[in-house]
Design a protein around this motif. Structure first.
Motif, mmCIF file in Angstrom:
data_model
loop_
_atom_site.group_PDB
_atom_site.id
_atom_site.type_symbol
_atom_site.label_atom_id
_atom_site.label_comp_id
_atom_site.label_asym_id
_atom_site.label_seq_id
_atom_site.Cartn_x
_atom_site.Cartn_y
_atom_site.Cartn_z
ATOM 1 N N TYR A 105 10.863 4.125 18.356
ATOM 2 C CA TYR A 105 11.269 2.871 17.736
ATOM 3 C C TYR A 105 11.375 3.039 16.226
ATOM 4 N N ASP A 106 12.319 2.333 15.655
ATOM 5 C CA ASP A 106 12.513 2.321 14.199
ATOM 6 C C ASP A 106 11.569 1.275 13.611
ATOM 7 N N ILE A 107 10.382 1.711 13.221
ATOM 8 C CA ILE A 107 9.353 0.811 12.694
ATOM 9 C C ILE A 107 8.910 1.327 11.332
ATOM 10 N N ALA A 108 9.170 0.558 10.288
ATOM 11 C CA ALA A 108 8.750 0.936 8.932
ATOM 12 C C ALA A 108 7.251 0.708 8.793
ATOM 13 N N LEU A 109 6.559 1.667 8.173
ATOM 14 C CA LEU A 109 5.107 1.631 8.059
ATOM 15 C C LEU A 109 4.686 1.879 6.620
ATOM 16 N N GLU A 110 3.532 1.302 6.242
ATOM 17 C CA GLU A 110 2.993 1.579 4.913
ATOM 18 C C GLU A 110 1.477 1.541 4.933
ATOM 19 N N VAL A 111 0.895 2.236 3.948
ATOM 20 C CA VAL A 111 -0.559 2.302 3.775
ATOM 21 C C VAL A 111 -0.904 1.760 2.401
ATOM 22 N N GLY A 112 -1.805 0.787 2.339
ATOM 23 C CA GLY A 112 -2.289 0.258 1.069
ATOM 24 C C GLY A 112 -3.780 0.491 0.920
ATOM 25 N N LEU A 113 -4.215 0.775 -0.310
ATOM 26 C CA LEU A 113 -5.645 0.977 -0.587
ATOM 27 C C LEU A 113 -6.063 0.082 -1.743
ATOM 28 N N THR A 114 -7.117 -0.696 -1.531
ATOM 29 C CA THR A 114 -7.691 -1.548 -2.570
ATOM 30 C C THR A 114 -9.126 -1.109 -2.825
ATOM 31 N N PRO A 115 -9.429 -0.607 -4.022
ATOM 32 C CA PRO A 115 -10.801 -0.159 -4.293
ATOM 33 C C PRO A 115 -11.764 -1.332 -4.421
ATOM 34 N N ALA A 116 -13.045 -1.048 -4.314
ATOM 35 C CA ALA A 116 -14.070 -2.084 -4.464
ATOM 36 C C ALA A 116 -13.952 -2.752 -5.828
ATOM 37 N N ASP A 117 -14.264 -4.052 -5.867
ATOM 38 C CA ASP A 117 -14.244 -4.828 -7.112
ATOM 39 C C ASP A 117 -12.856 -4.871 -7.744
ATOM 40 N N SER A 118 -11.826 -4.807 -6.923
ATOM 41 C CA SER A 118 -10.461 -4.883 -7.421
ATOM 42 C C SER A 118 -9.616 -5.683 -6.448
ATOM 43 N N ASN A 119 -8.657 -6.420 -6.969
ATOM 44 C CA ASN A 119 -7.695 -7.137 -6.134
ATOM 45 C C ASN A 119 -6.318 -6.487 -6.179
ATOM 46 N N GLU A 120 -6.255 -5.329 -6.841
ATOM 47 C CA GLU A 120 -4.975 -4.650 -7.006
ATOM 48 C C GLU A 120 -4.841 -3.541 -5.971
ATOM 49 N N GLU A 121 -3.893 -3.713 -5.064
ATOM 50 C CA GLU A 121 -3.675 -2.735 -4.010
ATOM 51 C C GLU A 121 -2.677 -1.677 -4.463
ATOM 52 N N ALA A 122 -2.964 -0.437 -4.129
ATOM 53 C CA ALA A 122 -2.026 0.662 -4.354
ATOM 54 C C ALA A 122 -1.381 1.011 -3.024
#
Length: 417
Positions: free
Chosen positions: A293-310
């Motif tokens: 299946y053509d399914i787009a995927l992504e991984v996000g990481l948010t460190p402790a004490d942060s609201n900013e996801e990479a």
């Protein structure tokens, strides 16, 4: 096709009327029961069934705290229920039907989501060629990266069904035996090379009798649906233990899946072929039709004490070398009986560039090239407090089939004296 529920038609909505994924929810301390996601609501299937507005051809199945009783009814019932739900939720102009269905909708913000099915068994495969090549290159060099059997057989191992958890469940960093390359003996302690694995999980809906293999086509029809899957991995524990029998404690502590099972029917428009074969497969693994299946995927990481996801990675399920149907057919080839609720992990899904790799082991190339996060911190492997979120969707014409988030946070290891 549109829904009369406006939130289901919103741009970027994971749960339009074309999706209708199944899950298990509870509200206000009530017992968990089955539901379907639509827009920003959940449709109470147990109540619909109780009021005889939906039929499954037998005794009640949706009052259960897991999808297994429904899945065991088989593909014909799955299709009939999906058709009924589509009729209730699409914008047909039937205001009476709309008012009826509206009584069974509950805001998603008001419910707790649970593990959607009791995992009977869990098998994890190693079916992403780029991932297998990357990892093999690190340890054996590019000329010996793939083991001799890899292009002929979907390699897998039996994992721990008991440690599969639903998205949002935090887990403790595992302890285990660790051995430094220059050490004479191992030590015991918390893993220092804790990793992720971006995977899809295929959910088996119907089984096969012991001793009876199934074809790839039959295997495809046995699959009820798919979830996002993060097979958390302790690379240092795994490195010391895996020879000669493979992963054990380095994989046994936690596997996270998304709370909604997206059905095979919802993904039907997004079928695509597996890659061209470098070596011909044996006939029992031949695919009669496109099985990926053509399914787009992504991984996000948010460190402790942060609201900013990479966002660490973006890739696509279509890069897999073996489909879930091939994996399932191979699983039964010895006569192995499969059961409703069996979970098959695809293996790590990696593209061909570092920003499309599906594990930190690859992204940091074994720790040699740490990743810099937006807040200036760096990562080679996960730190305590890190929150990882997997996302995925298939893009249709004016709609998307989403899976919802698959999230987990790393807690400190539990120390025992």
């Amino acid at each position: 096709m549109k829904s009369w529920l406006s939130s289901a038609n919103a741009t970027g909505c994971d749960f339009p009327v074309q999706n209708l994924p199944f899950g298990v929810f509870s509200q206000d301390g009530e017992d968990p029961r089955c539901g379907v996601a639509i827009g920003d609501r959940v449709l109470d299937l147990a109540a619909l069934e109780r009021d005889r507005l939906i039929e499954t051809g037998g005794t009640s199945v949706f009052e259960a705290d897991a999808l297994k009783p429904f899945m065991e009814r088989g593909p014909d019932v799955w299709e009939r229920v999906r058709a009924r739900l589509t009729n209730l939720l699409r914008d047909s102009g039937d205001t009476a039907l709309q008012k009826t269905a509206d009584r069974y909708l509950i805001p998603l913000t008001d419910v707790t989501l649970h593990l959607p099915f009791k995992v009977s068994e869990y098998t994890d495969f190693y079916a992403g060629k780029q991932h297998a090549f990357n990892v093999g290159t690190m340890f054996r060099g590019p000329e010996n990266a793939l083991p001799p059997n890899w292009l002929h057989i979907p390699i897998g191992y039996n994992g721990r069904a008991s440690s599969v958890v639903v998205s949002g469940t935090d887990f403790h960093r595992p302890n285990g035996q660790l051995k430094a390359p220059d050490a004479d003996a191992p030590t015991f302690g918390p893993s220092r090379r804790l990793d992720i694995e971006l995977e899809m999980g295929a959910v088996v809906g119907t089984g096969n009798p012991m001793g009876t293999p199934v074809t790839v086509a039959e295997a495809d029809r046995m699959i009820f649906g798919y979830v996002l899957l993060n097979d958390w991995s302790a690379r240092d524990i795994q490195a010391w233990e895996y020879q000669p029998l493979g992963p054990f404690q380095g994989k046994a502590f936690c596997t996270t899946i998304s709370p909604w099972v997206v059905t095979r029917a919802a993904l039907e428009p997004f079928r695509t072929t597996t890659p061209e074969r470098e070596k011909p497969l044996l006939p029992y693994l031949a695919e009669p039709t496109p099985m990926l299946y053509d399914i787009a995927l992504e991984v996000g990481l948010t460190p402790a004490d942060s609201n900013e996801e990479a966002v660490l990675s973006r890739t696509n399920y279509s890069s897999m070398y073996y489909s879930a149907a091939q994996q399932l057919a191979h699983h039964t080839s010895s006569g192995c009986p499969m059961r409703a609720g069996d979970l098959l992990g695809s293996g790590t899904i990696s593209g061909d560039t570092p920003d499309s790799y599906g594990s930190l082991l690859e992204m940091s190339w074994g720790g040699k090239t740490p990743i810099t996060l937006p807040n200036g911190e760096t990562r080679s492997f996960l730190e305590d407090g890190d929150r990882v979120t997997l996302r995925g969707h298939a893009a249709g014409d004016g709609y998307r089939i989403g899976f919802g988030d698959c999230t987990g946070t790393v807690l400190p290891a539990i120390k025992k004296d």
